[in-house]
Write an enzyme that holds these catalytic residues in place. Structure first.
Site, PDB file in Angstrom:
ATOM      1  N   LYS A 196       0.852  -1.178   0.000  1.00  0.00           N
ATOM      2  CA  LYS A 196       0.000   0.000   0.000  1.00  0.00           C
ATOM      3  C   LYS A 196       0.892   1.234   0.000  1.00  0.00           C
ATOM      4  O   LYS A 196       1.722   1.420   0.881  1.00  0.00           O
ATOM      5  CB  LYS A 196      -0.907   0.001   1.232  1.00  0.00           C
ATOM      6  N   LYS A 248      -2.266  -1.533  -3.801  1.00  0.00           N
ATOM      7  CA  LYS A 248      -3.121  -0.354  -3.758  1.00  0.00           C
ATOM      8  C   LYS A 248      -2.293   0.910  -3.863  1.00  0.00           C
ATOM      9  O   LYS A 248      -1.296   1.003  -3.166  1.00  0.00           O
ATOM     10  CB  LYS A 248      -3.868  -0.388  -2.424  1.00  0.00           C
TER      11      LYS A 248
HETATM   12  C1  PBG Z   1      -6.956   3.466   5.510  1.00  0.00           C
HETATM   13  C2  PBG Z   1      -7.465   3.417   4.121  1.00  0.00           C
HETATM   14  C3  PBG Z   1      -7.368   4.414   3.151  1.00  0.00           C
HETATM   15  C4  PBG Z   1      -7.980   3.928   2.003  1.00  0.00           C
HETATM   16  C5  PBG Z   1      -8.446   2.658   2.298  1.00  0.00           C
HETATM   17  N1  PBG Z   1      -8.098   2.343   3.607  1.00  0.00           N
HETATM   18  C6  PBG Z   1      -6.843   5.788   3.273  1.00  0.00           C
HETATM   19  C7  PBG Z   1      -5.412   6.015   3.452  1.00  0.00           C
HETATM   20  O1  PBG Z   1      -4.600   5.101   3.538  1.00  0.00           O
HETATM   21  O2  PBG Z   1      -5.052   7.193   3.537  1.00  0.00           O
HETATM   22  C8  PBG Z   1      -8.097   4.660   0.705  1.00  0.00           C
HETATM   23  C9  PBG Z   1      -9.084   4.111  -0.255  1.00  0.00           C
HETATM   24  C10 PBG Z   1      -9.408   5.004  -1.380  1.00  0.00           C
HETATM   25  O3  PBG Z   1      -8.742   6.039  -1.627  1.00  0.00           O
HETATM   26  O4  PBG Z   1     -10.371   4.686  -2.088  1.00  0.00           O
HETATM   27  N2  PBG Z   1      -7.924   2.995   6.423  1.00  0.00           N
END
Ligand code: PBG
Length: 324
Positions: A196, A248
């Site tokens: 991520k 992601k």
């Molecule tokens: C953190 C989380 C995020 C997203 C999913 N889980 C935000 C981040 O990491 O800042 C982002 C998902 C998206 O942008 O659609 N709980």
């Protein structure tokens, strides 16, 4: 000119193109992310994500049933609490918005879908970070692990079949696996956000969950410049017992996705994030892109690169465009 080499022969008609298509996107591989807000009296539109809302408990239930009817493979829930604190208490409170919503959907849908939950504190903390902080304001890895373990067990008890640790703390998968097993939830799986990235494409999501974050997440999420690091993260998550792994965002990270798919012997998910959604929606609204074609091309590309599962805010609509 070599007349025997005419690749275009295989592109002559729709039937021919369908026959030789190498990649198929199925509704069952699509996961719909959904937001449920504790204090919402009616569904609240998210401005930067046209068509996506913060649900009430009631509207969530209805939308979830519709999504399952449309053929999507699973639902990933995010909670938007009414109150936040430094440790994200709402996330581990059995009566917190996310856990209540899980129970609602479990009751409503039973085994008709796969229920998943975001196992992360950022929606629940008043500082917006994914973990708890040390006195000097850094994100405390090991103290956060204890919170995740507790959160995952409550989510499993509330009906989550897959928990989704998305906070990028070191050791999170192992600690959650141990806690789930100890609590008797041996069949609750872990969909690990393995690679991520600290991405600007999460912009609209911050609005979606009323994020309180002031700074950034660069000390725990990955640098977009790195791919070897993604493979290392994936290997660690697999060793710790991840049942599925995730990359992601999706579209800007297809090389990472392809490398992770090569390495992993478990299902690989990709998250088409809020910014990927917002970009296409905005361009389509301006008449600059053909919405359906663009969305399907993105989903096809993500699948071609190696994703078995795709989290997408278009999951329900796309399911309607695709063959079941
Ligand atoms: C953190 C989380 C995020 C997203 C999913 N889980 C935000 C981040 O990491 O800042 C982002 C998902 C998206 O942008 O659609 N709980």
């Amino acid at each position: 000119m070599f007349p025997n080499h005419r690749p275009r022969r295989l592109r002559t008609t729709p039937a021919m193109r369908r026959l030789v298509s190498e990649t198929t996107v199925r509704p069952a591989q699509l996961i719909l992310p959904m937001f449920v807000a504790e204090d919402a009296r009616q569904p609240r539109p998210i401005e930067s994500m046209p068509g996506v809302v913060q649900h009430t408990r009631d509207s969530l239930r209805k939308a979830a049933v519709d999504a399952v009817r449309a053929g999507v493979g699973g639902l990933m829930l995010f909670g938007v609490p009414a109150r936040r604190d430094a440790v994200g208490s709402g996330g581990t409170d059995p009566d917190g918005v996310l856990n209540v919503a899980l129970r609602d959907l479990h009751t409503e849908l039973g085994d008709a879908t796969v229920l998943m939950a975001d196992t992360c504190l950022d929606e629940f903390t008043d500082h917006g970070h994914c973990g708890v902080l040390t006195e000097d304001g850094a994100v405390d890895n090991d103290a956060t692990l204890a919170r995740y373990a507790e959160m995952a067990v409550v989510q499993a008890e509330s009906g989550a079949q897959l928990v989704g640790p998305s906070g990028m703390m070191d050791g999170q998968v192992g600690v959650i696996r141990e806690a789930l097993d100890e609590a008797g939830h041996i069949d609750t799986g872990i969909l690990a956000y393995s690679a991520k990235y600290a991405s600007a494409f999460y912009g609209p999501f911050r609005e979606a969950v009323d994020s309180q974050l002031k700074g950034d997440r660069k000390t725990y999420q990955q640098n977009p410049a790195n791919v070897r690091e993604a493979l290392r993260e994936t290997e660690l998550d697999l060793a710790e017992g991840a049942d599925a792994v995730m990359v992601k965002p999706a579209l800007s990270y297809l090389d990472v996705l392809s490398a992770v798919a090569e390495l992993a012997n478990v299902p690989v998910a990709a998250y088409q994030v809020s910014g990927e959604y917002a970009m296409i929606e905005a361009a389509a609204r301006n008449g600059w892109l053909d919405r359906e074609r663009t969305v399907l091309e993105a989903l096809t590309s993500i699948t071609r690169a190696g994703a078995d599962l795709i989290l997408s805010y278009w999951a329900v609509e796309a399911a309607g465009w695709l063959d079941r």
